[in-house]
Design an enzyme around this catalytic site. Structure first.
Site, PDB file in Angstrom:
ATOM      1  CB  CYS A   2      -0.887   0.024   1.229  1.00  0.00           C
ATOM      2  SG  CYS A   2      -1.976  -1.392   1.333  1.00  0.00           S
ATOM      3  NE  ARG A  27       5.773   1.184  -1.215  1.00  0.00           N
ATOM      4  CZ  ARG A  27       6.377   1.615  -0.125  1.00  0.00           C
ATOM      5  NH1 ARG A  27       7.363   2.456  -0.240  1.00  0.00           N
ATOM      6  NH2 ARG A  27       6.005   1.223   1.052  1.00  0.00           N
ATOM      7  CD1 TRP A  81       0.090  -6.370  -2.797  1.00  0.00           C
ATOM      8  CD2 TRP A  81      -0.018  -6.814  -0.609  1.00  0.00           C
ATOM      9  NE1 TRP A  81       0.579  -7.626  -2.604  1.00  0.00           N
ATOM     10  CE2 TRP A  81       0.528  -7.931  -1.270  1.00  0.00           C
ATOM     11  CE3 TRP A  81      -0.181  -6.871   0.774  1.00  0.00           C
ATOM     12  CZ2 TRP A  81       0.919  -9.092  -0.601  1.00  0.00           C
ATOM     13  CZ3 TRP A  81       0.200  -8.020   1.440  1.00  0.00           C
ATOM     14  CH2 TRP A  81       0.748  -9.112   0.759  1.00  0.00           C
ATOM     15  CG  ASN A 119      -0.202   2.565   3.456  1.00  0.00           C
ATOM     16  OD1 ASN A 119      -1.131   2.547   2.683  1.00  0.00           O
ATOM     17  ND2 ASN A 119       0.988   3.064   3.166  1.00  0.00           N
ATOM     18  N   GLY A 120      -1.487  -0.594   6.386  1.00  0.00           N
ATOM     19  CA  GLY A 120      -1.322  -1.366   7.614  1.00  0.00           C
ATOM     20  C   GLY A 120      -2.561  -2.180   7.927  1.00  0.00           C
ATOM     21  CD  GLU A 503      17.209 -14.722  -4.034  1.00  0.00           C
ATOM     22  OE1 GLU A 503      16.485 -15.025  -3.083  1.00  0.00           O
ATOM     23  OE2 GLU A 503      17.030 -13.712  -4.733  1.00  0.00           O
ATOM     24  CE  LYS A 507      14.203 -13.098  -6.901  1.00  0.00           C
ATOM     25  NZ  LYS A 507      14.722 -12.745  -5.629  1.00  0.00           N
ATOM     26  CD  GLU A 510      10.296 -13.377  -5.346  1.00  0.00           C
ATOM     27  OE1 GLU A 510      10.047 -12.590  -4.443  1.00  0.00           O
ATOM     28  OE2 GLU A 510      11.396 -13.356  -5.965  1.00  0.00           O
ATOM     29  CG  HIS A 526      17.506 -37.876   3.914  1.00  0.00           C
ATOM     30  ND1 HIS A 526      17.590 -39.107   4.522  1.00  0.00           N
ATOM     31  CD2 HIS A 526      18.771 -37.387   3.875  1.00  0.00           C
ATOM     32  CE1 HIS A 526      18.853 -39.359   4.850  1.00  0.00           C
ATOM     33  NE2 HIS A 526      19.591 -38.321   4.463  1.00  0.00           N
ATOM     34  CE  LYS A 625      12.073  -3.929  -4.684  1.00  0.00           C
ATOM     35  NZ  LYS A 625      12.787  -5.189  -4.962  1.00  0.00           N
TER      36      LYS A 625
HETATM   37  C1  G6P Z   1       9.177  -8.670  -0.273  1.00  0.00           C
HETATM   38  C2  G6P Z   1       9.899  -8.485  -1.585  1.00  0.00           C
HETATM   39  C3  G6P Z   1      11.189  -9.283  -1.578  1.00  0.00           C
HETATM   40  C4  G6P Z   1      12.042  -8.902  -0.386  1.00  0.00           C
HETATM   41  C5  G6P Z   1      11.266  -9.022   0.926  1.00  0.00           C
HETATM   42  C6  G6P Z   1      12.024  -8.391   2.084  1.00  0.00           C
HETATM   43  O1  G6P Z   1       8.738  -9.981  -0.157  1.00  0.00           O
HETATM   44  O2  G6P Z   1       9.089  -8.895  -2.668  1.00  0.00           O
HETATM   45  O3  G6P Z   1      11.901  -9.036  -2.772  1.00  0.00           O
HETATM   46  O4  G6P Z   1      13.171  -9.726  -0.337  1.00  0.00           O
HETATM   47  O5  G6P Z   1      10.020  -8.327   0.832  1.00  0.00           O
HETATM   48  O6  G6P Z   1      12.128  -7.018   1.841  1.00  0.00           O
HETATM   49  P1  G6P Z   1      13.270  -6.094   2.408  1.00  0.00           P
HETATM   50  O7  G6P Z   1      12.948  -4.726   1.859  1.00  0.00           O
HETATM   51  O8  G6P Z   1      13.158  -6.136   3.906  1.00  0.00           O
HETATM   52  O9  G6P Z   1      14.569  -6.626   1.926  1.00  0.00           O
END
Ligand code: G6P
Length: 630
Positions: A2, A27, A81, A119-120, A503, A507, A510, A526, A625
Site C-alpha cells: 500500500c 512496490r 495491496w 496502510n497497515g 534464492e 526467484k 515469484e 531423504h 515490493k
Molecule cells: C518482499 C519483496 C522481496 C524482499 C522481501 C524483504 O517480499 O518482494 O523481494 O526480499 O520483501 O524485503 P526487504 O525490503 O526487507 O529486503
C-alpha cells in the site's frame, strides 16, 4: 504494498497525487484511488468530496479523473495491496463515510462526509465494526479501513484533527492514515502508528504533502519530515502542525525538516525490456558503488562506536525476510567460517513471536532492501525490548526506519530497485555482509593483513567477474525455453551455495509461477528424490569447492532416476554436457565470494522463463515490493 499520497495546496493537486501513486507503483498493488475536495469551477460536478477508484493500473485512474474532470487543491490517494477483502473496486481506497444513517446502496447520491486512506492493519476492526453497525453505519466494503472512516465520522464535532486523535486512540494495530472531511475543504490530517508516513514541506511553504515514502514526492519537494510512532499531523494551507504520542505539539527541533534526494520511481528502462532485467545487469555497477570508498577493513565502516561493539559481541543473530533472509543464510557460512563467530539466521516473522533466549553480547543484524519491512522492523524492536543493545543493519535506504533505529549500519548502494523480485539488492547485501565478516574477523584477531588484502582484491574484482557471468545470458535463454514448459523445478546446492539454490528457487516461483523448491543436495535421498522424473528439471549449483565430489554423487542419483540436470559448473570442474545433463560453465572459481556470481545465472533463468511464459515480470501477482504490513 500500500502507498499513500496526500496534499493541501492552492493549485489543482490531482496530477501530483496521481504521479505520486505512479512512483509508488513498483512496490506492488492491486487497486488504486484518489479522493479530492473538488471545486466545481463551472463543471457540472458539485463541490465536495469526490473520488475515483480502479482495479487497473494508476494510468487508468489518471484517465478516469481527467474524463470526470475531478480537480481540487486538497486530496488523498492510495495504492492498495489487498489484506482484508478481495482486490475489487468497493475495497479500494479512499473509503468514505456517509454518516450513520445513510445506506451504502444510496452511495451514488449520498454526500461523502469523511474520506480516508490507510496502510497497515487494524487488529480490532471486528469489534469496532460491530459497534459502528449498531450505531447505524452501513459498510460498503470488507476492509478493516472502512471502520476508521466511520469511526472518525462518529467522533467528528467540527474539528477533524480532534476526531482523528480520538479515533486513533481506539485503534489497535500498525497503521498510517490520511483523512479529509467535507466541512474542512483545506485540511488533511494524518497519523502514524507502525507504518511509515512522511510530511513533505512545499517549496514556498504554501502547500504541504503527506506520503508513505519520500519517493512519492520526488520532483515535488525534497524537504521531508519523518513522522515517528504516535505522531499526528495536521496539514492546512501555509501551515502544518505535528503532535507526538502524548498529544503535545512538537517543535521544529523535535521533527526537523531534512533535505532528501529521493530518486524518482520512473527510472528509465534504457535498452531493457523490464526493470528486473535492467537491475540484473546493473549488478557490476551496484557492487562497485557499494564498495566505493572502502580503502581497508575498519569497524567504522559500520558507524561510530562499531569498534567497541565488535570487541564485546560473542555471537550474531541475523533477522530478515524473503531474499534478504537468504543473504543472511550465506553470511552465516562466512561469519562462522572466516570470523569464527557463532551465527544464527532467523526469519523475522518467526523470531518476533517466539520465546527466545536473549544474549546482550549478541550482535543483532537486520538485512533489508527497503528498511521498512514490517516483520523485520518488529523483530528488531522485539530484540531491543529483550535487552539487546547491539544492533546493526545492512540496508539499501539510508533514510529508512531500519537505519534510523539501528545503532550501526552499512548502506548498500544498489540504487532504487523497482522489480518486485529482488536482484541487485541481494548481491549488494552480500557485499556488505562480507565486509562485516571481515571487520568482525579483524576485531577478533582472526584476519591477517595478507588475508585482508587478498579478500579486498577479490572484492574489487567482483564487477569484472560479474560482467563475465552476465555474458552467459544467451545460454541461459536456451535453458529458459525448456523451463517455460515445466510446472515444477528442483534446485540443489551445498554449503555456501545452498542459500543460492534457495534464492534461485524463490526467484523462479515469484515471477514465473513455476513451483520450485531448493534442497541441500545431501538431503535429496531423504525425500525430494521421490519427485524426480523427466518433468522435474534439477538445477544444480556446482562450484569447484570442497563439496564438488559429493555433489557429483547427488547428480548421479538424479540421472539414475531419469531426471534432467541443468548444472552451473565452474570452468575447472570436470562436468561435461551429455544426454540429460546440460552444463553452463561459469568463469573462474571465486572462493568465498562465489555465491555472488552463482546467483546471477539463476536470476537470469527466472527472468527469461517468466518472459517466455508471458507473466508480469516486474509486478508478479499477489506480491509487493515493500511489505509494510504483517
Ligand atoms: C518482499 C519483496 C522481496 C524482499 C522481501 C524483504 O517480499 O518482494 O523481494 O526480499 O520483501 O524485503 P526487504 O525490503 O526487507 O529486503
Amino acid at each position: 504494498m500500500c502507498g499513500i499520497v496526500g496534499a493541501v495546496s492552492s493549485r489543482n493537486i490531482v496530477p501530483v497525487l496521481v504521479q505520486g501513486l505512479q512512483r509508488l507503483e513498483y512496490r506492488g498493488y492491486d487497486s488504486c484511488g484518489v479522493a479530492i475536495h473538488a471545486v466545481s469551477r463551472g463543471s457540472t460536478r458539485p463541490s465536495g468530496l469526490q473520488r475515483a477508484r480502479s482495479t487497473a493500473r494508476v494510468s487508468e485512474l489518471m484517465e478516469r479523473v481527467q474524463s470526470d474532470h475531478i480537480q481540487g487543491g486538497t486530496g488523498i490517494a492510495h495504492t492498495r495491496w489487498a489484506t482484508h477483502g478481495a482486490p475489487v473496486e468497493c475495497n479500494a481506497h479512499p473509503h468514505f463515510s456517509y454518516g450513520a444513517t445513510v445506506d451504502a446502496a444510496a452511495e451514488g447520491t449520498a454526500v461523502g462526509r469523511v474520506a480516508l486512506v490507510h496502510n497497515g492493519i487494524i487488529e480490532n476492526y471486528e469489534a469496532l465494526r460491530t459497534r459502528l453497525q449498531a450505531a447505524g453505519y452501513v459498510f460498503a466494503s470488507q476492509t478493516d479501513t472502512e471502520i476508521v472512516a466511520h469511526l472518525v465520522d462518529s467522533l467528528y464535532s467540527g474539528d477533524l484533527f480532534e476526531a482523528v486523535q480520538a479515533a486513533v486512540a481506539q485503534l489497535h494495530g500498525a497503521f498510517a492514515i490520511a483523512v479529509m472531511h467535507k466541512d474542512e475543504p483545506q485540511r488533511v490530517v494524518g497519523a502514524r502508528a507502525g507504518s511509515p508516513l512522511i510530511l513533505g514541506v512545499g517549496q514556498d511553504g504554501s502547500e504541504h504533502f503527506l506520503a508513505s515514502d519520500a519517493m512519492a514526492l520526488a520532483g515535488v519537494t525534497d524537504q521531508i519530515i519523518y513522522l515517528q510512532e504516535g505522531d499526528l499531523v495536521d496539514l492546512q494551507p501555509g501551515r502544518y502542525w505535528i503532535t507526538g504520542q502524548d498529544g503535545r505539539a512538537l517543535s521544529a527541533e523535535q521533527r526537523p525538516v531534512r533535505t532528501v534526494q529521493a530518486h524518482s520511481g520512473a527510472a528509465e528502462l534504457g535498452p531493457y525490456r523490464h526493470y528486473m532485467q535492467k537491475e540484473i545487469f546493473e549488478q557490476p555497477r551496484a557492487i562497485a558503488d557499494t564498495l566505493d570508498g572502502v580503502q581497508g577493513i575498519v569497524p567504522e565502516l559500520f558507524g561510530d562506536g562499531a569498534y567497541r561493539v565488535f570487541q564485546v559481541i560473542d555471537s550474531v543473530l541475523i533477522l530478515a525476510c524473503g531474499t534478504s533472509y537468504y543473504s543472511g543464510c550465506v553470511a552465516k557460512y562466512w561469519l562462522e567460517g572466516i570470523a569464527q563467530i557463532p551465527t544464527q539466521v532467523e526469519v523475522a516473522s518467526e523470531y518476533r513471536y517466539r520465546t527466545s533466549v536473549p544474549n546482550p553480547r549478541q550482535l543483532i543484524v537486520t538485512i533489508s532492501q527497503s528498511g521498512e519491512t514490517a516483520d523485520t522492523l518488529a523483530a528488531l524492536r522485539h530484540a531491543q525490548s529483550l535487552g539487546h543493545p547491539h544492533t546493526l543493519t545492512i540496508c539499501n535506504v539510508a533514510t529508512s526506519a531500519m537505519v534510523r533505529e539501528c545503532a550501526l549500519a552499512y548502506i548498500t548502494r544498489a540504487g532504487i530497485e523497482i522489480g518486485v523480485a529482488s536482484t541487485k539488492a541481494f548481491t549488494t547485501q552480500l557485499a556488505g555482509l562480507f565486509l562485516l565478516t571481515l571487520a568482525l574477523a579483524q576485531s577478533k584477531g582472526r584476519l591477517t593483513e595478507e588475508q585482508e588484502a587478498a579478500h579486498l582484491t577479490a572484492m574489487r574484482h567482483l564487477p569484472v567477474a560479474l560482467q563475465a557471468v552476465l555474458a552467459l545470458e544467451p545460454q541461459i535463454i536456451s535453458w529458459a525455453e525448456d523451463f517455460a514448459r515445466m510446472e515444477n523445478a528442483l534446485f540443489l546446492g551445498r554449503g555456501l551455495h545452498y542459500p543460492i539454490a534457495l534464492e534461485g528457487a524463490l526467484k523462479l516461483k515469484e515471477i514465473s509461477y513455476i513451483h520450485a523448491e531448493a534442497y541441500p543436495a545431501g538431503e535429496l535421498k531423504h525425500g525430494p528424490l521421490a519427485l524426480v522424473t523427466s518433468a522435474m528439471p534439477v538445477v544444480t549449483v556446482a562450484p569447484n569447492d570442497a563439496l564438488l565430489e559429493k555433489l557429483k554423487s547427488n547428480m548421479q542419483e538424479v540421472r539414475a532416476r531419469g531426471g534432467v540436470l541443468y548444472v552451473l559448473a565452474d570452468a575447472d570442474t570436470r562436468i561435461d554436457s551429455e544426454d540429460g545433463i546440460h552444463v553452463i560453465r561459469m568463469p573462474e572459481h571465486y572462493g568465498a565470494l562465489s555465491p555472488l556470481l552463482h546467483v546471477v545465472p539463476l536470476q537470469l533463468l527466472a527472468y527469461h522463463t517468466a518472459v517466455a511464459r508471458g507473466t508480469d515480470v516486474d509486478k508478479p501477482r499477489n506480491l509487493a515490493k515493500s511489505v509494510t504490513v504483517e
